[in-house]
Design a protein around this motif. Structure first.
Motif, PDB file in Angstrom:
ATOM      1  N   ASP A  63      12.855 -89.489  52.559  1.00  6.43           N
ATOM      2  CA  ASP A  63      11.692 -88.659  52.244  1.00  6.43           C
ATOM      3  C   ASP A  63      11.892 -88.003  50.893  1.00  6.43           C
ATOM      4  OD1 ASP A  63       9.902 -88.576  54.726  1.00  6.43           O
ATOM      5  OD2 ASP A  63      11.844 -88.048  55.598  1.00  6.43           O
ATOM      6  N   ALA A  64      10.792 -87.736  50.228  1.00 13.80           N
ATOM      7  CA  ALA A  64      10.859 -87.001  48.966  1.00 13.80           C
ATOM      8  C   ALA A  64       9.551 -86.260  48.741  1.00 13.80           C
ATOM      9  CB  ALA A  64      11.133 -87.943  47.798  1.00 13.80           C
ATOM     10  N   ASP A  65       9.680 -85.010  48.299  1.00 16.15           N
ATOM     11  CA  ASP A  65       8.532 -84.234  47.833  1.00 16.15           C
ATOM     12  C   ASP A  65       8.540 -84.279  46.310  1.00 16.15           C
ATOM     13  OD1 ASP A  65       7.866 -83.614  50.409  1.00 16.15           O
ATOM     14  OD2 ASP A  65       8.749 -81.614  50.386  1.00 16.15           O
ATOM     15  N   ILE A  66       7.463 -84.788  45.744  1.00 18.25           N
ATOM     16  CA  ILE A  66       7.384 -85.005  44.300  1.00 18.25           C
ATOM     17  C   ILE A  66       6.509 -83.916  43.678  1.00 18.25           C
ATOM     18  CG2 ILE A  66       6.870 -86.654  42.478  1.00 18.25           C
ATOM     19  CD1 ILE A  66       9.034 -87.578  44.445  1.00 18.25           C
ATOM     20  N   ASN A  67       7.113 -83.074  42.841  1.00 15.72           N
ATOM     21  CA  ASN A  67       6.432 -82.023  42.082  1.00 15.72           C
ATOM     22  C   ASN A  67       5.831 -80.931  42.963  1.00 15.72           C
ATOM     23  OD1 ASN A  67       5.722 -80.961  39.482  1.00 15.72           O
ATOM     24  ND2 ASN A  67       3.588 -81.456  39.924  1.00 15.72           N
ATOM     25  N   THR A  68       6.201 -80.864  44.236  1.00 16.01           N
ATOM     26  CA  THR A  68       5.651 -79.808  45.088  1.00 16.01           C
ATOM     27  C   THR A  68       6.240 -78.440  44.741  1.00 16.01           C
ATOM     28  OG1 THR A  68       7.327 -80.257  46.787  1.00 16.01           O
ATOM     29  CG2 THR A  68       5.216 -81.395  47.001  1.00 16.01           C
TER      30      THR A  68
ATOM     31  N   THR B 247       4.003 -86.380  48.503  1.00 18.04           N
ATOM     32  CA  THR B 247       5.096 -86.637  49.436  1.00 18.04           C
ATOM     33  C   THR B 247       5.102 -88.112  49.776  1.00 18.04           C
ATOM     34  OG1 THR B 247       5.133 -84.438  50.434  1.00 18.04           O
ATOM     35  CG2 THR B 247       5.941 -86.238  51.776  1.00 18.04           C
ATOM     36  N   VAL B 248       6.280 -88.707  49.741  1.00 20.59           N
ATOM     37  CA  VAL B 248       6.432 -90.095  50.167  1.00 20.59           C
ATOM     38  C   VAL B 248       7.548 -90.156  51.193  1.00 20.59           C
ATOM     39  CG1 VAL B 248       5.558 -91.109  48.026  1.00 20.59           C
ATOM     40  CG2 VAL B 248       7.987 -90.583  48.239  1.00 20.59           C
ATOM     41  N   GLY B 249       7.400 -91.031  52.148  1.00 23.40           N
ATOM     42  CA  GLY B 249       8.417 -91.222  53.164  1.00 23.40           C
ATOM     43  C   GLY B 249       8.428 -92.674  53.612  1.00 23.40           C
ATOM     44  N   ILE B 250       9.600 -93.197  53.879  1.00 26.91           N
ATOM     45  CA  ILE B 250       9.722 -94.585  54.304  1.00 26.91           C
ATOM     46  C   ILE B 250      10.817 -94.660  55.362  1.00 26.91           C
ATOM     47  CG2 ILE B 250      11.377 -95.148  52.468  1.00 26.91           C
ATOM     48  CD1 ILE B 250      10.093 -97.958  52.388  1.00 26.91           C
TER      49      ILE B 250
ATOM     50  N   GLY C 152       3.642 -98.671  55.741  1.00 24.98           N
ATOM     51  CA  GLY C 152       3.772 -98.278  57.130  1.00 24.98           C
ATOM     52  C   GLY C 152       4.022 -96.814  57.326  1.00 24.98           C
ATOM     53  N   LEU C 153       4.400 -96.377  58.466  1.00 27.38           N
ATOM     54  CA  LEU C 153       4.618 -94.967  58.820  1.00 27.38           C
ATOM     55  C   LEU C 153       5.635 -94.606  59.860  1.00 27.38           C
ATOM     56  CD1 LEU C 153       4.576 -93.798  61.655  1.00 27.38           C
ATOM     57  CD2 LEU C 153       3.346 -92.522  60.686  1.00 27.38           C
ATOM     58  N   LYS C 154       5.094 -93.777  60.834  1.00 33.50           N
ATOM     59  CA  LYS C 154       5.770 -93.167  61.951  1.00 33.50           C
ATOM     60  C   LYS C 154       5.343 -93.860  63.216  1.00 33.50           C
ATOM     61  CE  LYS C 154       4.737 -89.024  59.666  1.00 33.50           C
ATOM     62  NZ  LYS C 154       4.124 -87.918  59.376  1.00 33.50           N
ATOM     63  N   ALA C 155       6.216 -94.491  63.921  1.00 30.63           N
ATOM     64  CA  ALA C 155       5.797 -95.440  64.933  1.00 30.63           C
ATOM     65  C   ALA C 155       5.309 -94.837  66.214  1.00 30.63           C
ATOM     66  CB  ALA C 155       6.919 -96.413  65.194  1.00 30.63           C
ATOM     67  N   GLN C 156       6.193 -94.448  67.104  1.00 28.72           N
ATOM     68  CA  GLN C 156       5.774 -94.085  68.452  1.00 28.72           C
ATOM     69  C   GLN C 156       5.515 -92.592  68.592  1.00 28.72           C
ATOM     70  OE1 GLN C 156       5.012 -96.435  70.392  1.00 28.72           O
ATOM     71  NE2 GLN C 156       5.999 -98.154  69.385  1.00 28.72           N
ATOM     72  N   ILE C 157       5.049 -91.938  67.552  1.00 24.23           N
ATOM     73  CA  ILE C 157       4.782 -90.511  67.643  1.00 24.23           C
ATOM     74  C   ILE C 157       3.622 -90.231  68.580  1.00 24.23           C
ATOM     75  CG2 ILE C 157       3.915 -88.558  66.326  1.00 24.23           C
ATOM     76  CD1 ILE C 157       5.657 -89.454  64.045  1.00 24.23           C
ATOM     77  N   SER C 158       2.561 -91.011  68.497  1.00 24.98           N
ATOM     78  CA  SER C 158       1.385 -90.760  69.326  1.00 24.98           C
ATOM     79  C   SER C 158       1.122 -91.879  70.323  1.00 24.98           C
ATOM     80  CB  SER C 158       0.150 -90.575  68.438  1.00 24.98           C
ATOM     81  OG  SER C 158      -0.106 -91.753  67.698  1.00 24.98           O
ATOM     82  N   THR C 159       1.928 -92.929  70.317  1.00 24.30           N
ATOM     83  CA  THR C 159       1.719 -94.041  71.228  1.00 24.30           C
ATOM     84  C   THR C 159       2.942 -94.225  72.118  1.00 24.30           C
ATOM     85  OG1 THR C 159       2.540 -95.618  69.579  1.00 24.30           O
ATOM     86  CG2 THR C 159       0.159 -95.217  69.636  1.00 24.30           C
TER      87      THR C 159
ATOM     88  N   PHE D 113      11.402-104.178  65.885  1.00 15.66           N
ATOM     89  CA  PHE D 113      11.531-103.646  64.536  1.00 15.66           C
ATOM     90  C   PHE D 113      10.323-102.760  64.226  1.00 15.66           C
ATOM     91  CE2 PHE D 113      13.928-107.631  64.248  1.00 15.66           C
ATOM     92  CZ  PHE D 113      15.138-107.152  63.745  1.00 15.66           C
ATOM     93  N   LYS D 114      10.607-101.650  63.591  1.00 16.80           N
ATOM     94  CA  LYS D 114       9.542-100.758  63.120  1.00 16.80           C
ATOM     95  C   LYS D 114       9.824-100.454  61.648  1.00 16.80           C
ATOM     96  CE  LYS D 114       9.710 -98.262  67.550  1.00 16.80           C
ATOM     97  NZ  LYS D 114       9.956 -96.933  68.149  1.00 16.80           N
ATOM     98  N   THR D 115       8.782-100.318  60.906  1.00 18.60           N
ATOM     99  CA  THR D 115       8.952 -99.927  59.510  1.00 18.60           C
ATOM    100  C   THR D 115       7.672 -99.296  59.015  1.00 18.60           C
ATOM    101  OG1 THR D 115       9.692-100.626  57.329  1.00 18.60           O
ATOM    102  CG2 THR D 115       8.141-102.068  58.451  1.00 18.60           C
ATOM    103  N   GLY D 116       7.771 -98.609  57.884  1.00 16.15           N
ATOM    104  CA  GLY D 116       6.567 -98.065  57.305  1.00 16.15           C
ATOM    105  C   GLY D 116       6.833 -96.959  56.315  1.00 16.15           C
ATOM    106  N   PHE D 117       5.757 -96.464  55.729  1.00 11.99           N
ATOM    107  CA  PHE D 117       5.868 -95.288  54.879  1.00 11.99           C
ATOM    108  C   PHE D 117       4.549 -94.555  54.841  1.00 11.99           C
ATOM    109  CE2 PHE D 117       4.469 -98.353  51.633  1.00 11.99           C
ATOM    110  CZ  PHE D 117       3.536 -97.613  50.919  1.00 11.99           C
ATOM    111  N   GLU D 118       4.615 -93.312  54.390  1.00 16.00           N
ATOM    112  CA  GLU D 118       3.418 -92.495  54.222  1.00 16.00           C
ATOM    113  C   GLU D 118       3.356 -91.987  52.792  1.00 16.00           C
ATOM    114  OE1 GLU D 118       3.297 -88.193  55.247  1.00 16.00           O
ATOM    115  OE2 GLU D 118       4.889 -88.737  56.657  1.00 16.00           O
ATOM    116  N   VAL D 119       2.153 -91.763  52.335  1.00 14.68           N
ATOM    117  CA  VAL D 119       1.916 -91.164  51.026  1.00 14.68           C
ATOM    118  C   VAL D 119       0.925 -90.026  51.230  1.00 14.68           C
ATOM    119  CG1 VAL D 119       1.077 -91.492  48.682  1.00 14.68           C
ATOM    120  CG2 VAL D 119       2.358 -93.319  49.819  1.00 14.68           C
ATOM    121  N   THR D 120       1.273 -88.831  50.758  1.00 14.06           N
ATOM    122  CA  THR D 120       0.407 -87.663  50.915  1.00 14.06           C
ATOM    123  C   THR D 120       0.244 -86.963  49.576  1.00 14.06           C
ATOM    124  OG1 THR D 120       1.191 -87.315  53.174  1.00 14.06           O
ATOM    125  CG2 THR D 120       0.079 -85.478  52.115  1.00 14.06           C
TER     126      THR D 120
END
Length: 932
Positions: free
Chosen positions: A551-556, A527-530, A24-31, A468-475
């Motif tokens: 959130d975590a930046d991995i090896n950046t 980058t990962v975030g949950i 999952g991700l970021k919920a009501q950012i654009s909606t 309920f909202k949940t999620g994460f992003e991978v970049t």
């Protein structure tokens, strides 16, 4: 436990398991979302009422059923106009319309009347609030009517964030600037979301493309955006100063087209305060947008393109040493600063069914400019700016059921950044003027590959209602920087009449001293975030949001790189071991961010709302400092004290002939750099005073910690003619994260809305303190120099008024007025009194800034922009004739001041404390806008 409660508990556990298992991700950012309740005519809640929502622009419909308490929810809605219908057997149908703003929770309440009650011709209509009061964060939308109708010099919609209390904006010549907020250094601690995904650079922490140089999106393409100062919803991240969440326009069932042309030329401009002759200014702005259906109710398109072609001018105002006031007059003057900025957006929307909606969005921008000179920087210190940004986004919005929804987003962001020098050659830095820049040219290529998903579930009748909202992003991110620092050499002089420099700096490659190949770098990381959030209504009048983000930046930060100096016993014996990266740098994984916020409808009328919140908000340590660790290990930067030459080739030959005895500058990062973060706290109240008038007041308190700063462990001691650690090395810069900043203030907003008039007044009363000032922390040799003081961002008072008035005969009058008390400006003595070969940490009486008298209106920032337009109809084609006036009263607003009191030899500089640049004078502009 009853069977009902057991069933509900099993349902809750199942949902929680699903939430943590879904990508999952970021919920009501654009909606947005709508919530409400249905009552009968005696005020009792009605369950099992069917509520149908219809997007009036695209025809998409969805439905739901009210709970036992009469409540209902719709989430994941695109901003726009909606019609809601409530149906229940034995009751009359009720309807309501509402226009949703981005990130808004719209409230629609129905009262249903039994069929048996005679109403005659009266239609049963639900009530929708006229103002947005029911929110938990400190934020405010900038609406479409403001984006289209307010005067906007550069058409950069981000600058309209100035309408929001807590945001600071100033109109420089050329209009290239970004809003600021709080006490953190500008630019690096902001966040921009476009259609729900971030556009923040990993390399410099700014927005990709550095939008202070031009608009990132066409003005016509932006439907609206929200400015967030305290973001307590955990879907927001990495914007510790402020967040802007923008939504691009979608196509609808109606064909629409617009086109515009604005023109400005020399005779419409006032002469600037530092200009002896009015320059030959010209600017043309052109653009269009098209939208409509490809297949009715199914497939839609939107396209927009804009060009800003400007021949601007910037003033160079050198200092005037008391003993030779006219020495730099040959460099004084007004110089051409042209800009071409192309922006475009193409969006396709496919409503496959009521369950699935697909969006494909391409945004692009290309800018070519010449700037970065002015004030005490000569024209020869300027650069060419060439920026190219492409964003491609695919989103699937899946309505799984009446209670569940999922959004999957795939995103690619490409940034190409090229800044060559206007004039190549060595840089000569005098107390009163800088001739050239030693830290250019530079190039950067950065790419983001991102997967974002969110899942939302509505659970009703379980000790209240829950969303309920949940999620994460991978970049995945990659960067290829090229910064051949000081390749052409930089020479710093004690006085304005010195013939030989105090110091000289030259950069050469270790493997090839005659090329810049060694300055090429390579960085990559993940980058990962949950997050997880429960938006809970234990009672109809009280909402509490409990959230958590990690959130975590991995090896950046180039974790696996081994610095050149890691095996030097001479350095490792004198500098702590944590500064020597041997390929063992640790990722900062301790970025846990709890957030809690609430709103309380005090009287149950929806017109008096108390709100507040507390949360931790992490930002990012940009990886340019990791690149410099890499760069300085293969690109030698050598500093000579009191050289007897101004020729960089002579310095280069000395290095090559004396290799092994002359050592370069060393650049080291702490292996355990912490991530910058802010503790955010707010409490506020919103009050709808009348049907047309609302007032909000918020107190915010933000404490920033772990800000990245640098010290110089091997500074040169002029009185002893040696360095602090070893003469075998140059400067040794140590980066760490011990900087702090603090901001608090009262944000007030008054909004009046009627059919003909929209009037908004914001007032900010605030205090700012920080350990340092500037976009990049200075390399203070001493850590003790970083201490909390009133910062240059400390603007005590700011009033912003904007208005839109629809007049008879299709005239419209609109405008923006800004009045802000003077901010402090940085000051230095300029004589190196603390004997560390650095001028930037010697302050009069230890105070870094000088404060002007706020009681004198001449020191205030004052700006009034107005627009007068007239619409004429020609058989379906509407033409708006537009006249804009920026800074209509032509007030003088100082942009910067001479900050140095003496040169290095103690000679006074005559214009210390006097302005050396100004914000924009009066500009007039004529334009046309076509609407069909």
């Amino acid at each position: 436990m009853t069977n009902l409660k057991r069933t509900a508990m099993r349902k809750l556990l199942l949902i929680l398991a699903l939430l943590f298992g879904v990508a999952g991700l970021k919920a009501q950012i654009s909606t947005s979302q709508i919530e409400g309740k249905v009552l009968d005519n005696e005020g009792r809640p009605l369950s099992d009422v069917e509520v149908i929502i219809k997007n009036l622009e695209t025809g998409l419909t969805r439905g739901t059923i009210t709970t036992k308490t009469g409540t209902f929810h719709f989430f994941g809605l695109q901003p726009g106009k909606y019609e809601l219908t409530a149906l229940h057997i034995g009751y009359r149908k009720a309807t309501a319309t509402i226009e949703l703003l981005v990130g808004q929770t719209g409230v629609v309440n129905f009262t249903l009347v039994p069929e048996a009650i005679e109403l005659g011709a009266v239609e049963v209509v639900a009530t929708a609030p006229a103002f947005e009061l029911k929110r938990t964060d400190v934020s405010m939308p900038v609406r479409r009517e403001q984006i289209v109708n307010l005067p906007l010099d550069t058409r950069n919609v981000m600058n309209l964030a100035a309408l929001v209390p807590g945001i600071k904006y100033y109109a420089p010549i050329g209009g290239r600037a970004l809003p600021e907020a709080g006490s953190l250094p500008p630019l690096r601690f902001i966040q921009l979301y476009v259609d729900g995904v971030e556009w923040k650079s990993y390399f410099n922490g700014n927005i990709v493309g550095i939008p202070q140089t031009g608009s990132p999106l066409p003005q016509e393409a932006v439907q609206e955006f929200r400015v967030v100062l305290n973001a307590f919803d955990p879907e927001y991240t990495r914007g510790t100063s402020y967040v802007i969440s923008a939504v691009t326009q979608r196509g609808t069932n109606e064909f629409k087209s617009t086109a515009f042309a604005n023109y400005r030329y020399k005779d419409l401009n006032a002469r600037g305060p530092f200009q002896s002759v009015k320059p030959d200014y010209k600017r043309t702005q052109l653009g269009f947008s098209l939208s409509g259906p490809i297949v009715l109710d199914k497939l839609f398109f939107f396209a927009s393109y804009e060009l800003n072609n400007e021949k601007n001018y910037i003033d160079v105002v050198p200092g005037r040493p008391a003993y030779a006031p006219n020495i730099w007059d040959q460099y004084r003057g007004t110089f051409e600063s042209p800009t071409k900025n192309h922006t475009g957006v193409l969006r396709l929307t496919y409503q496959y069914s009521s369950a699935h909606t697909f969006d494909l969005i391409w945004s692009t921008r290309y800018m070519d400019s010449k700037f970065y000179f002015g004030g005490t920087f000569a024209y020869t210190a300027g650069i060419y700016g060439k920026y190219h940004i492409n964003s491609v986004l695919f989103k699937d919005t899946w309505v799984i059921s009446r209670n569940a929804m999922n959004e999957l987003t795939l995103h690619y962001l490409r940034w190409r950044h090229d800044e060559p020098l206007i004039q190549t050659g060595p840089a000569f830095i005098y107390p009163s003027i800088s001739l050239g820049r030693g830290t250019f040219p530079i190039r950067l290529a950065e790419d983001h590959y991102r997967v974002v998903n969110k899942f939302t579930y509505n659970l009703s009748d379980f000790y209240g209602d829950h969303v309920f909202k949940t999620g994460f992003e991978v970049t995945r991110t990659t960067s290829a920087p090229w910064f051949p620092y000081y390749y052409y050499g930089q020479f710093v002089f004690n006085t304005d009449t010195s013939t030989l420099p105090r110091t000289a700096t030259i950069g050469i490659g270790f493997s090839d001293p005659y090329s810049t190949n060694d300055a090429e770098g390579s960085l990559d990381g993940w980058t990962v975030g949950i997050f997880v959030q429960d938006r809970w209504n234990p009672t109809p009048n009280f909402t509490i949001s409990l959230g958590f983000r990690w959130d975590a930046d991995i090896n950046t930060l180039n974790n696996k790189f081994k610095v050149r100096w890691a095996d030097s016993t001479e350095l490792t014996s004198k500098i702590p071991d944590e500064y020597f990266n041997r390929g063992d740098r640790k990722n900062d994984l301790n970025n846990f961010a709890p957030r809690i916020s609430f709103n309380w409808d005090l009287l149950g009328t929806g017109k008096t709302i108390l709100r507040g919140g507390y949360g931790i908000f992490y930002d990012r340590t940009p990886n340019f400092i990791a690149y410099f660790e890499q760069l300085y290990s293969k690109w030698g930067i050598y500093t000579f004290i009191n050289p007897d030459t101004k020729d960089p080739d002579v310095l280069r030959q000395r290095i090559l002939q004396g290799q092994g005895t002359i050592r370069p500058t060393v650049y080291l990062l702490n292996k355990r750099l912490a991530t910058p973060f802010v503790r955010q706290l707010s409490i506020g109240i919103g009050q709808q005073i009348t049907d047309n008038l609302a007032l909000t007041i918020d107190y915010i308190n933000n404490r920033a910690d772990h800000l990245y700063v640098q010290t110089n462990a091997n500074y040169y001691i002029p009185s002893q003619r040696k360095r602090a650690i070893s003469d075998k090395y140059g400067d040794i810069y140590l980066w760490d994260t011990f900087g702090k900043a603090f901001y608090h203030g009262f944000l007030t907003n008054i909004l009046y809305k009627s059919q003909k008039v929209t009037l908004q007044l914001s007032y900010t009363l605030s205090w700012s303190y920080s350990d340092f000032d500037g976009v990049t922390p200075p390399a203070f040799p001493f850590a003790s120099s970083y201490k909390s003081q009133r910062s240059s961002a400390d603007e005590r008072h700011r009033f912003v008024l904007n208005w839109i008035v629809n007049l008879p005969f299709d005239f419209q009058f609109s405008g923006v007025g800004i009045f802000a008390s003077p901010r402090p400006f940085n000051v230095i003595i300029g004589m190196d009194l603390n004997d560390n070969n650095f001028f930037g940490d010697d302050w009069p009486d230890g105070v870094r800034t000088k404060t002007l008298d706020w009681r004198k209106i001449r020191f205030w920032y004052k700006q009034v922009d107005i627009r007068l337009s007239k619409i004429v109809n020609f058989k379906g084609l509407r033409v708006a004739f537009v006249f804009d006036a920026f800074n209509i009263f032509n007030w003088f607003n100082a942009a910067s001041y001479f900050d140095r009191m003496f040169d290095a030899s103690g000679n006074p500089l005559a214009n210390f404390g006097q302005p050396n640049s100004s914000y924009a004078p009066r500009y007039l502009q004529f334009g046309l806008r076509f609407l069909y």
